[in-house]
Design an enzyme around this catalytic site. Structure first.
Site, PDB file in Angstrom:
ATOM      1  N   GLU A  55       0.871  -1.187  -0.029  1.00 47.65           N
ATOM      2  CA  GLU A  55       0.180  -0.161  -0.050  1.00 47.65           C
ATOM      3  C   GLU A  55       0.883   1.372  -0.025  1.00 47.65           C
ATOM      4  O   GLU A  55       0.488   2.384  -0.608  1.00 47.65           O
ATOM      5  CB  GLU A  55      -0.935  -0.026   1.164  1.00 47.65           C
ATOM      6  CG  GLU A  55      -1.916  -0.992   1.326  1.00 47.65           C
ATOM      7  CD  GLU A  55      -2.894  -0.907   0.006  1.00 47.65           C
ATOM      8  OE1 GLU A  55      -3.059   0.220  -0.350  1.00 47.65           O
ATOM      9  OE2 GLU A  55      -3.684  -1.934  -0.142  1.00 47.65           O
ATOM     10  N   TRP A  74       1.905   1.820  -3.287  1.00 45.57           N
ATOM     11  CA  TRP A  74       0.852   2.342  -4.283  1.00 45.57           C
ATOM     12  C   TRP A  74       0.785   3.680  -4.209  1.00 45.57           C
ATOM     13  O   TRP A  74       0.808   4.391  -5.326  1.00 45.57           O
ATOM     14  CB  TRP A  74      -0.600   1.711  -4.003  1.00 45.57           C
ATOM     15  CG  TRP A  74      -0.982   0.683  -4.575  1.00 45.57           C
ATOM     16  CD1 TRP A  74      -1.173  -0.699  -4.059  1.00 45.57           C
ATOM     17  CD2 TRP A  74      -1.411   0.563  -6.075  1.00 45.57           C
ATOM     18  NE1 TRP A  74      -1.609  -1.445  -4.978  1.00 45.57           N
ATOM     19  CE2 TRP A  74      -2.072  -1.104  -6.152  1.00 45.57           C
ATOM     20  CE3 TRP A  74      -1.815   1.352  -7.015  1.00 45.57           C
ATOM     21  CZ2 TRP A  74      -2.436  -1.380  -7.616  1.00 45.57           C
ATOM     22  CZ3 TRP A  74      -2.286   0.949  -8.107  1.00 45.57           C
ATOM     23  CH2 TRP A  74      -2.644  -0.317  -8.457  1.00 45.57           C
ATOM     24  N   TRP A 110     -20.855  11.630 -19.842  1.00 47.07           N
ATOM     25  CA  TRP A 110     -21.160  11.696 -18.525  1.00 47.07           C
ATOM     26  C   TRP A 110     -22.853  12.374 -18.198  1.00 47.07           C
ATOM     27  O   TRP A 110     -23.292  13.075 -18.880  1.00 47.07           O
ATOM     28  CB  TRP A 110     -20.250  12.526 -17.484  1.00 47.07           C
ATOM     29  CG  TRP A 110     -18.895  12.079 -17.786  1.00 47.07           C
ATOM     30  CD1 TRP A 110     -17.898  12.557 -18.512  1.00 47.07           C
ATOM     31  CD2 TRP A 110     -18.344  10.707 -17.132  1.00 47.07           C
ATOM     32  NE1 TRP A 110     -16.779  11.700 -18.155  1.00 47.07           N
ATOM     33  CE2 TRP A 110     -17.059  10.809 -17.581  1.00 47.07           C
ATOM     34  CE3 TRP A 110     -19.006   9.596 -16.317  1.00 47.07           C
ATOM     35  CZ2 TRP A 110     -16.208   9.622 -16.931  1.00 47.07           C
ATOM     36  CZ3 TRP A 110     -18.261   8.680 -16.073  1.00 47.07           C
ATOM     37  CH2 TRP A 110     -16.579   8.601 -16.287  1.00 47.07           C
ATOM     38  N   ASN A 168     -11.077   3.198   3.465  1.00 47.64           N
ATOM     39  CA  ASN A 168     -10.451   2.788   2.200  1.00 47.64           C
ATOM     40  C   ASN A 168     -11.231   2.046   1.107  1.00 47.64           C
ATOM     41  O   ASN A 168     -11.426   2.553   0.079  1.00 47.64           O
ATOM     42  CB  ASN A 168      -8.863   2.304   2.174  1.00 47.64           C
ATOM     43  CG  ASN A 168      -8.328   2.451   0.608  1.00 47.64           C
ATOM     44  OD1 ASN A 168      -8.330   3.338  -0.007  1.00 47.64           O
ATOM     45  ND2 ASN A 168      -7.746   1.134   0.213  1.00 47.64           N
ATOM     46  N   TRP A 184     -15.833  11.303 -12.908  1.00 51.54           N
ATOM     47  CA  TRP A 184     -15.054  10.997 -11.714  1.00 51.54           C
ATOM     48  C   TRP A 184     -14.076  12.214 -11.033  1.00 51.54           C
ATOM     49  O   TRP A 184     -14.306  12.169  -9.903  1.00 51.54           O
ATOM     50  CB  TRP A 184     -14.178   9.903 -12.042  1.00 51.54           C
ATOM     51  CG  TRP A 184     -13.206  10.265 -13.522  1.00 51.54           C
ATOM     52  CD1 TRP A 184     -13.393  10.245 -14.682  1.00 51.54           C
ATOM     53  CD2 TRP A 184     -11.867  11.128 -13.200  1.00 51.54           C
ATOM     54  NE1 TRP A 184     -12.347  10.639 -15.580  1.00 51.54           N
ATOM     55  CE2 TRP A 184     -11.246  11.152 -14.577  1.00 51.54           C
ATOM     56  CE3 TRP A 184     -11.110  11.667 -12.249  1.00 51.54           C
ATOM     57  CZ2 TRP A 184     -10.116  11.939 -14.889  1.00 51.54           C
ATOM     58  CZ3 TRP A 184      -9.977  12.418 -12.507  1.00 51.54           C
ATOM     59  CH2 TRP A 184      -9.579  12.443 -13.709  1.00 51.54           C
ATOM     60  N   TRP A 224      -9.283   7.668  -8.046  1.00 54.12           N
ATOM     61  CA  TRP A 224     -10.555   7.874  -8.836  1.00 54.12           C
ATOM     62  C   TRP A 224     -10.386   7.228 -10.065  1.00 54.12           C
ATOM     63  O   TRP A 224     -11.197   6.771 -10.597  1.00 54.12           O
ATOM     64  CB  TRP A 224     -10.826   9.245  -8.739  1.00 54.12           C
ATOM     65  CG  TRP A 224     -11.628   9.910  -7.588  1.00 54.12           C
ATOM     66  CD1 TRP A 224     -11.436  10.133  -6.153  1.00 54.12           C
ATOM     67  CD2 TRP A 224     -13.106   9.467  -7.533  1.00 54.12           C
ATOM     68  NE1 TRP A 224     -12.410  10.312  -5.329  1.00 54.12           N
ATOM     69  CE2 TRP A 224     -13.439   9.963  -6.364  1.00 54.12           C
ATOM     70  CE3 TRP A 224     -14.070   8.991  -8.157  1.00 54.12           C
ATOM     71  CZ2 TRP A 224     -14.867   9.661  -5.553  1.00 54.12           C
ATOM     72  CZ3 TRP A 224     -15.443   8.879  -7.892  1.00 54.12           C
ATOM     73  CH2 TRP A 224     -15.947   9.283  -6.579  1.00 54.12           C
TER      74      TRP A 224
END
Length: 468
Positions: free
Chosen positions: A277, A280, A309, A344, A362, A385
């Site tokens: 993590e 990441w 969208w 999370n 988004w 996102w």
């Protein structure tokens, strides 16, 4: 003659290479060390900083300023109009205090890189030495594939990231120097930006370090199993301190090394998952450095910019307020509004729902998160996102659409998390809480029916995305 440490999102003294360099340079001659932190309400507004994040930042700055004075570093905190004025402000500060050398830790979004290049140029004209470090990451954003390109997928990046740690190891820690304390400069009297109480979160290096140590000692062993269950206290909740740099990833790695002397290899599963993590987080900074358009709100996969969208403000507001009729989504959004933080796994669920069930851009969700999260990180938030929206690099495939009801049963099987944040469902039995429509009608509870049919919304999203 004096040295300057230019602080930014690295608000600590330990495991800070910019601080270490200044201390080493002045060890023999006891030259003065100054600190400088520059803030801009305009930049906060431009990057949608949450009021609770600003409050935490200011509390941490007060703590750091006091501790820095004990280390012999006079930390000055100054407001600037925007990043364009920074070179002049830094140059003038250096002239005022007869500074010959400046050290700082690099930041990777475009505006910050432009700011730093311009400042280096101005200082060079004055004959002032400048040295930058990569103190905000374990591995600098220099990793490249065999073809010389940046990594676009996390898994090969992670392999390279681990290999870099094996080869370079971790820097040696250092303690408080033998320097005389100095007077603490004045703290700004007025910050013209909304603030929200962040006192539920500790500040100060020692307090944050203890929180890290408690997590490693007591929780990380079960992290791989517990991290997806929001009703449990199974995550570190250290994200605000990574973002402000109160904790260094090097400090965390050194704690993990105690579990496996051959670090980064040999870690137990929970610790190994948690280390990934941290990687990441650095992967998203690597991308921000390599792909400038990410700093301008553009999708990594450029063909997805053509997606049509849904611009329904009513649907967006329902999502923001936690009134979608999907309990796990609503619980997450209400936790965000109540605490300025969200688990999370639930962040993934609510993001997937906004994009793939409501078909809302988004970028609107990205902005709303930044406006409310105490740990709002531009690179990580953007990366998360775009992962959920299937518009980013290494993103979840577009055809993978979370079923919010199935996710709810999976991550909150008895409904404990939902009941905590959706008070209307506090009495709803576990057998009905993930689809409470019938129970709500029977008991005349003020909780909405689902605002969208998931199965139909999924089919529409898939057909539209596939057409791209």
């Amino acid at each position: 003659m004096a040295h300057l440490v230019w602080f930014r999102n690295d608000l600590r003294l330990r495991d800070n290479p910019a601080v270490a360099s200044a201390l080493a340079a002045t060890e023999a001659n006891d030259e003065a060390i100054y600190g400088l932190f520059l803030y801009s309400e305009k930049q906060w507004q431009r990057h949608n900083w949450a009021p609770i994040k600003v409050d935490l930042l200011l509390r941490q700055l007060r703590s750091l300023q006091q501790e820095a004075a004990e280390w012999g570093i006079a930390l000055h905190i100054k407001g600037v109009r925007d990043w364009h004025t920074v070179p002049r402000v830094v140059r003038d500060f250096c002239a005022q205090y007869d500074i010959t050398d400046v050290t700082y830790n690099s930041e990777y979004p475009v505006d910050e890189q432009k700011r730093d290049r311009a400042t280096r140029s101005w200082l060079a004209e004055q004959g002032i030495g400048v040295q930058s470090f990569h103190g905000m990451v374990l591995v600098p954003p220099v990793l490249r594939t065999q073809a010389g390109d940046y990594y676009k997928k996390f898994t090969p990046y992670y392999r390279s990231w681990l290999e870099h740690l094996r080869l370079r190891g971790l820097p040696e820690p250092y303690g408080k120097p033998e320097r005389s304390s100095v007077a603490c400069p004045d703290f700004p009297e007025r910050i013209d930006y909304p603030q929200r109480d962040s006192s539920a979160w500790v500040v100060g290096e020692n307090a944050c370090y203890e929180q890290l140590k408690q997590f490693i000692d007591n929780t990380v062993a079960d992290y791989d199993e517990d991290r997806d269950l929001p009703a449990l206290d199974g995550t570190s909740k250290l994200s605000p301190y990574w973002e402000l740099g109160v904790l260094a990833p090097q400090t965390a790695a050194r704690q993990l090394q105690k579990l496996a002397p051959e670090f980064p290899d040999g870690l137990p599963e929970g610790a190994k998952t948690w280390l990934s993590e941290l990687a990441w987080r650095e992967f998203y900074q690597h991308l921000m450095d390599a792909v400038p358009r990410l700093s301008y709100g553009k999708a990594f996969q450029q063909h997805t910019e053509a997606f049509s969208w849904n611009d329904s403000e009513e649907d967006f507001v329902a999502w923001c307020q936690g009134r979608t009729g999907y309990p796990i989504v609503d619980a997450g959004m209400r936790q965000l509004q109540a605490e300025g933080w969200m688990h999370n796994r639930v962040r993934m669920i609510v993001a997937n729902f906004l994009v793939k069930d409501l078909h809302i851009d988004w970028r609107k969700g990205e902005q709303f998160f930044m406006e409310n999260l105490i740990d709002g990180s531009f690179p990580a938030n953007n990366g998360g996102w775009q992962w959920s929206a299937s518009t980013g690099t290494d993103a979840v495939p577009y055809f993978r659409v979370f079923n919010p009801t199935s996710q709810s049963r999976k991550v909150d099987p008895d409904g404990s998390y939902i009941r905590k944040y959706v008070e209307q469902l506090a009495a709803c039995p576990a057998s009905e809480i993930h689809e409470p429509g019938k129970w709500v009608k029977k008991h005349s509870v003020d909780y909405p029916q689902p605002i969208v049919d998931h199965k139909q919304a999924r089919e529409v999203f898939l057909s539209k995305f596939k057409a791209l």
